[in-house]
Design a protein around this motif. Structure first.
Motif, mmCIF file in Angstrom:
data_model
loop_
_atom_site.group_PDB
_atom_site.id
_atom_site.type_symbol
_atom_site.label_atom_id
_atom_site.label_comp_id
_atom_site.label_asym_id
_atom_site.label_seq_id
_atom_site.Cartn_x
_atom_site.Cartn_y
_atom_site.Cartn_z
ATOM 1 N N HIS A 65 -22.920 -2.649 44.929
ATOM 2 C CA HIS A 65 -22.377 -2.882 46.265
ATOM 3 C C HIS A 65 -23.236 -2.088 47.242
ATOM 4 O O HIS A 65 -23.312 -0.861 47.137
ATOM 5 C CB HIS A 65 -20.914 -2.438 46.357
ATOM 6 C CG HIS A 65 -20.020 -3.114 45.368
ATOM 7 N ND1 HIS A 65 -19.201 -4.164 45.696
ATOM 8 C CD2 HIS A 65 -19.843 -2.902 44.044
ATOM 9 C CE1 HIS A 65 -18.544 -4.578 44.622
ATOM 10 N NE2 HIS A 65 -18.915 -3.809 43.606
ATOM 11 N N TYR A 67 -24.788 -1.471 51.422
ATOM 12 C CA TYR A 67 -24.690 -1.660 52.866
ATOM 13 C C TYR A 67 -26.051 -1.429 53.491
ATOM 14 O O TYR A 67 -26.684 -0.395 53.253
ATOM 15 C CB TYR A 67 -23.674 -0.694 53.486
ATOM 16 C CG TYR A 67 -22.238 -1.147 53.328
ATOM 17 C CD1 TYR A 67 -21.646 -1.952 54.296
ATOM 18 C CD2 TYR A 67 -21.502 -0.783 52.204
ATOM 19 C CE1 TYR A 67 -20.331 -2.383 54.143
ATOM 20 C CE2 TYR A 67 -20.195 -1.219 52.052
ATOM 21 C CZ TYR A 67 -19.619 -2.014 53.025
ATOM 22 O OH TYR A 67 -18.327 -2.452 52.864
ATOM 23 N N LEU A 69 -28.025 -0.340 56.542
ATOM 24 C CA LEU A 69 -27.658 0.541 57.648
ATOM 25 C C LEU A 69 -28.611 0.436 58.828
ATOM 26 O O LEU A 69 -28.189 0.522 59.987
ATOM 27 C CB LEU A 69 -27.624 1.996 57.147
ATOM 28 C CG LEU A 69 -26.722 2.237 55.931
ATOM 29 C CD1 LEU A 69 -26.843 3.683 55.468
ATOM 30 C CD2 LEU A 69 -25.277 1.893 56.272
ATOM 31 N N LEU A 106 -30.375 2.028 53.646
ATOM 32 C CA LEU A 106 -29.462 1.320 52.754
ATOM 33 C C LEU A 106 -28.715 2.327 51.894
ATOM 34 O O LEU A 106 -29.283 3.334 51.464
ATOM 35 C CB LEU A 106 -30.219 0.335 51.852
ATOM 36 C CG LEU A 106 -29.324 -0.449 50.871
ATOM 37 C CD1 LEU A 106 -29.649 -1.940 50.896
ATOM 38 C CD2 LEU A 106 -29.503 0.067 49.435
ATOM 39 N N LEU A 231 -25.674 -7.609 56.374
ATOM 40 C CA LEU A 231 -24.890 -6.401 56.649
ATOM 41 C C LEU A 231 -24.505 -5.680 55.372
ATOM 42 O O LEU A 231 -24.636 -4.459 55.267
ATOM 43 C CB LEU A 231 -23.633 -6.765 57.441
ATOM 44 C CG LEU A 231 -23.875 -7.375 58.827
ATOM 45 C CD1 LEU A 231 -22.551 -7.804 59.443
ATOM 46 C CD2 LEU A 231 -24.604 -6.394 59.731
ATOM 47 N N ASP A 232 -23.991 -6.413 54.397
ATOM 48 C CA ASP A 232 -23.685 -5.814 53.103
ATOM 49 C C ASP A 232 -23.938 -6.862 52.021
ATOM 50 O O ASP A 232 -24.075 -8.052 52.298
ATOM 51 C CB ASP A 232 -22.257 -5.259 53.047
ATOM 52 C CG ASP A 232 -21.185 -6.330 53.238
ATOM 53 O OD1 ASP A 232 -21.536 -7.515 53.444
ATOM 54 O OD2 ASP A 232 -19.995 -5.996 53.181
ATOM 55 N N HIS A 233 -24.023 -6.393 50.787
ATOM 56 C CA HIS A 233 -24.413 -7.278 49.692
ATOM 57 C C HIS A 233 -23.795 -6.738 48.411
ATOM 58 O O HIS A 233 -23.968 -5.567 48.079
ATOM 59 C CB HIS A 233 -25.944 -7.280 49.573
ATOM 60 C CG HIS A 233 -26.491 -8.407 48.739
ATOM 61 N ND1 HIS A 233 -26.953 -9.577 49.277
ATOM 62 C CD2 HIS A 233 -26.669 -8.517 47.399
ATOM 63 C CE1 HIS A 233 -27.404 -10.371 48.317
ATOM 64 N NE2 HIS A 233 -27.240 -9.752 47.169
ATOM 65 N N GLN A 280 -22.007 -11.775 50.255
ATOM 66 C CA GLN A 280 -22.720 -11.115 51.346
ATOM 67 C C GLN A 280 -22.087 -11.478 52.681
ATOM 68 O O GLN A 280 -21.696 -12.627 52.897
ATOM 69 C CB GLN A 280 -24.193 -11.519 51.386
ATOM 70 C CG GLN A 280 -24.976 -10.810 52.489
ATOM 71 C CD GLN A 280 -26.411 -11.292 52.604
ATOM 72 O OE1 GLN A 280 -26.724 -12.142 53.433
ATOM 73 N NE2 GLN A 280 -27.280 -10.757 51.761
#
Length: 290
Positions: A65, A67, A69, A106, A231-233, A280
């Motif tokens: 997980h 993010y 940044l 990240l 943005l996030d993955h 995502q």
């Protein structure tokens, strides 16, 4: 080996700079990109490799997980700091922070597990899709366009990607639906290291997943004023597969709102085994659109 694939392998061959207090420190290069911003999939894969270097060989990644940044700068190397959060009897957890010039770009947490037996089922692979050999590659679609991004996407990426029903580089053809599929395969053969294939799959998973949300609204990559960024993955590895063989990446977007689009993906081997799942959320801003 092609230059794009050699560049990928160079980026994933991190340098171990030694442990510092409770952290392990690695460094890696940034691949060149036409707009000067580091490709997110590269940082994901490198962060994963850094974490893999700190766990026993018998433990394999099953989830991560991350993010995003800040955007990364392709002119700067990246430092990866790995915190060994937990080592249990079956699982290990690692936190990787990626930095440029002392600023985090990240933050990722990954979990590793000893290979084990257990319940086994999967969602079946979509049926009735054309074979990848029958579809045009990116070069066939973009090679004639004299623009640095188009030229890079046409011939300098380490993965061959073939869209079903068609790509959204220049326009969105057909019905505006919130789903698509993409056949993906590295442009050459990779070494046999299973961890390298898992990291390369994370690398490729960031390329097109946002497009299911874009397709729903008729937004192509060439749309004037489009601003898009991951943005996030999150990613879960279920079964092992090689990325130098054709894989089907089935994608859908259940929601878009507030300048963000959520996309989900499932990656299958050509013979129908579910290898990984992806989620995502990305920023998608289009002038004059909500």
């Amino acid at each position: 080996m092609t230059e794009p694939l050699a560049s990928l392998l160079t980026a994933l061959d991190l340098t171990d700079t030694g442990a510092r207090t409770s952290e392990d420190i690695f460094t890696g290069p940034s691949q060149w990109m036409p707009l000067g911003r580091v490709y997110g999939g590269q940082v994901l894969a490198q962060s994963l490799i850094a974490a893999m270097r700190t766990v026993p060989d018998e433990r394999v990644v099953h989830s991560m997980h991350g993010y995003f940044l800040r955007p990364g700068d392709v002119n700067l190397p990246i430092t990866f700091s790995v915190d060994r959060i937990h080592d249990g009897r079956s699982f290990s957890t690692r936190r990787t922070q990626a930095y440029q010039e002392g600023l985090p770009i990240l933050s990722m947490i990954a979990s590793f597990q000893d290979e084990d037996e257990g319940l086994d089922h999967q969602v079946e692979m979509p049926e009735g899709l054309p074979d990848p050999e029958s579809l045009p590659n990116s070069a066939a679609t973009l090679a004639h366009i004299d623009h640095p991004v188009a030229q890079y996407w046409a011939s300098d990426r380490p993965f061959d990607m073939r869209h079903v029903p068609s790509p959204v580089y220049l326009s969105v053809e057909g019905e505006h639906v919130a789903h698509q599929a993409v056949w993906i395969k590295s442009v050459g053969q990779l070494p046999d290291d299973p961890d390298l294939h898992r990291a390369a799959l994370a690398y490729a998973s960031d390329y097109t997943i946002m497009e299911s949300a874009m397709r729903r609204h008729g937004v192509a990559w060439s749309t004037p004023g489009l601003k898009a960024a991951s943005l996030d993955h999150a990613m879960w590895w279920h079964r092992f597969g090689r990325v130098d063989e054709w894989l089907l990446y089935a994608q859908e977007s259940p929601s878009a709102t507030g300048g963000r689009g959520l996309s989900l993906g499932r990656i299958y081997s050509r013979d129908g085994r579910l290898l990984a799942s992806v989620a995502q959320e990305g920023m998608i801003r289009v002038p004059g659109r909500t």
